[in-house]
Design an enzyme around this catalytic site. Structure first.
Site, PDB file in Angstrom:
ATOM      1  CG  HIS A 192      10.314  -7.867 -27.030  1.00 53.94           C
ATOM      2  ND1 HIS A 192       9.511  -7.731 -25.972  1.00 53.94           N
ATOM      3  CD2 HIS A 192       9.750  -9.154 -27.291  1.00 53.94           C
ATOM      4  CE1 HIS A 192       8.592  -8.591 -25.751  1.00 53.94           C
ATOM      5  NE2 HIS A 192       8.749  -9.673 -26.455  1.00 53.94           N
ATOM      6  CB  SER A 211       4.908  -9.600 -22.739  1.00 55.10           C
ATOM      7  OG  SER A 211       5.915  -9.240 -23.596  1.00 55.10           O
ATOM      8  CD  GLN A 244       9.289 -18.823 -29.480  1.00 54.54           C
ATOM      9  OE1 GLN A 244       8.161 -18.872 -29.163  1.00 54.54           O
ATOM     10  NE2 GLN A 244       9.933 -17.665 -29.434  1.00 54.54           N
ATOM     11  N   GLY A 249       4.547  -8.377 -28.892  1.00 54.47           N
ATOM     12  CA  GLY A 249       4.169  -6.958 -28.600  1.00 54.47           C
ATOM     13  C   GLY A 249       4.446  -6.962 -27.013  1.00 54.47           C
TER      14      GLY A 249
END
Ligand code: AMP
Length: 277
Positions: free
Chosen positions: A24, A178, A145, A18
């Protein structure tokens, strides 16, 4: 998603925490291009945060996130709670490589974030099992990642295609994140040192300048304007092996602290003629 699958639709899936931004949304757009339906999960995964990290204060902006996703054309938003994914009795973890010992989680962020990639791999495999997508989309910004997820999918024979999409940057070069919203106005300016030092290193190596001194120079630049440098390395983009001499294809990756905010970034480097050692 099962019903969409039964209808023969291709499903794209984007796991996120989020506090969405254009980085994103670029993944949503990539997924829209090659799938009939696109699902996004929003879940701040407690398993991937260390005890001293920012789990509690991680930005949570669900209403704005949903509005952005609607505008971008996402079809489903999945917003589980921690108790849904980790009910009482939960005790299974997925570990790729072995922290500090071997493989993809030996160095870089894994060296300073113990347990982080285990938390990431565990939540991603759970989300993939729940969403059952044909393709899942990740950002190149999180280099390690992406490598860990690719490896997990290969090693565990998961029936999903992993797509890794380019880093989306602010106009001045800062990689979108973020966590950028934690930065004060002064730190926001200083944060540019991260992308600048990586770009400097890329340009030096692509010009054919010596490997070791170019790397030291980039580290000096980064150290001079940040509170702490966790690492600045040149690695093999697939294995993440730290390189001591140049290769035709490399990635420079760095993590540092600006104020109290930890930022990461990376850039790919391609040398035409090879460079001196
Ligand atoms: P996060 O919400 O930070 O867990 O990120 C969710 C996904 O978005 C991950 O696959 C990230 O790599 C990707 N992502 C985050 N920032 C960017 C960016 N600036 N450009 C491209 N992808 C990004």
């Amino acid at each position: 998603m099962d019903q969409e699958r039964l209808k023969g639709r291709l499903l794209g899936f984007i796991p996120t925490m989020g506090a969405l931004h254009e980085g994103h949304i670029s993944l949503v757009r990539a997924a829209k291009k090659e799938n009939g339906r696109v699902a996004v999960s929003i879940f701040v995964n407690p398993l991937q945060f260390g005890p001293k990290e920012d789990f509690k204060k991680y930005p949570r902006t669900l209403a704005a996130d949903c509005a952005m996703l609607k505008k971008a054309g996402a079809d489903f938003v999945f917003t589980p709670q921690a108790a849904d994914l980790y009910p009482q009795g939960f005790q299974t973890r997925v570990q790729v490589g072995e922290e500090r010992v071997f493989g993809l989680t030996r160095g870089l962020c894994a060296a300073v974030r113990p347990g982080h990639f285990e938390g990431v791999a565990t939540v991603v495999i759970k989300l993939l099992n729940l969403a059952k997508p044909h393709r899942a989309y990740f950002g190149a910004k999180d280099l390690q990642q992406a490598a860990v997820i690719r490896r997990m999918v290969l090693d565990l024979d998961l029936d999903v295609r992993i797509r890794v999409c380019p880093i989306v940057r602010e106009k001045d070069g800062l990689a979108m994140s973020s966590r950028n919203r934690y930065l004060s106005a002064e730190d926001r300016v200083r944060a540019l040192v991260l992308s600048r030092s990586l770009r400097m290193l890329k340009e030096a190596l692509e010009r054919g300048e010596p490997f070791a001194s170019s790397l030291s120079q980039a580290r000096r630049v980064l150290a001079a304007a940040s509170e702490r440098v966790d690492y600045l390395e040149v690695v093999d983009p697939e294995t993440l092996e730290v390189l001591k001499s140049p290769r035709p294809v490399m990635t420079a990756a760095a993590a540092c602290l600006i104020g109290t905010t930890r930022l990461i970034d990376n850039i790919s480097i391609r040398t035409k003629k090879g460079v001196r050692k």
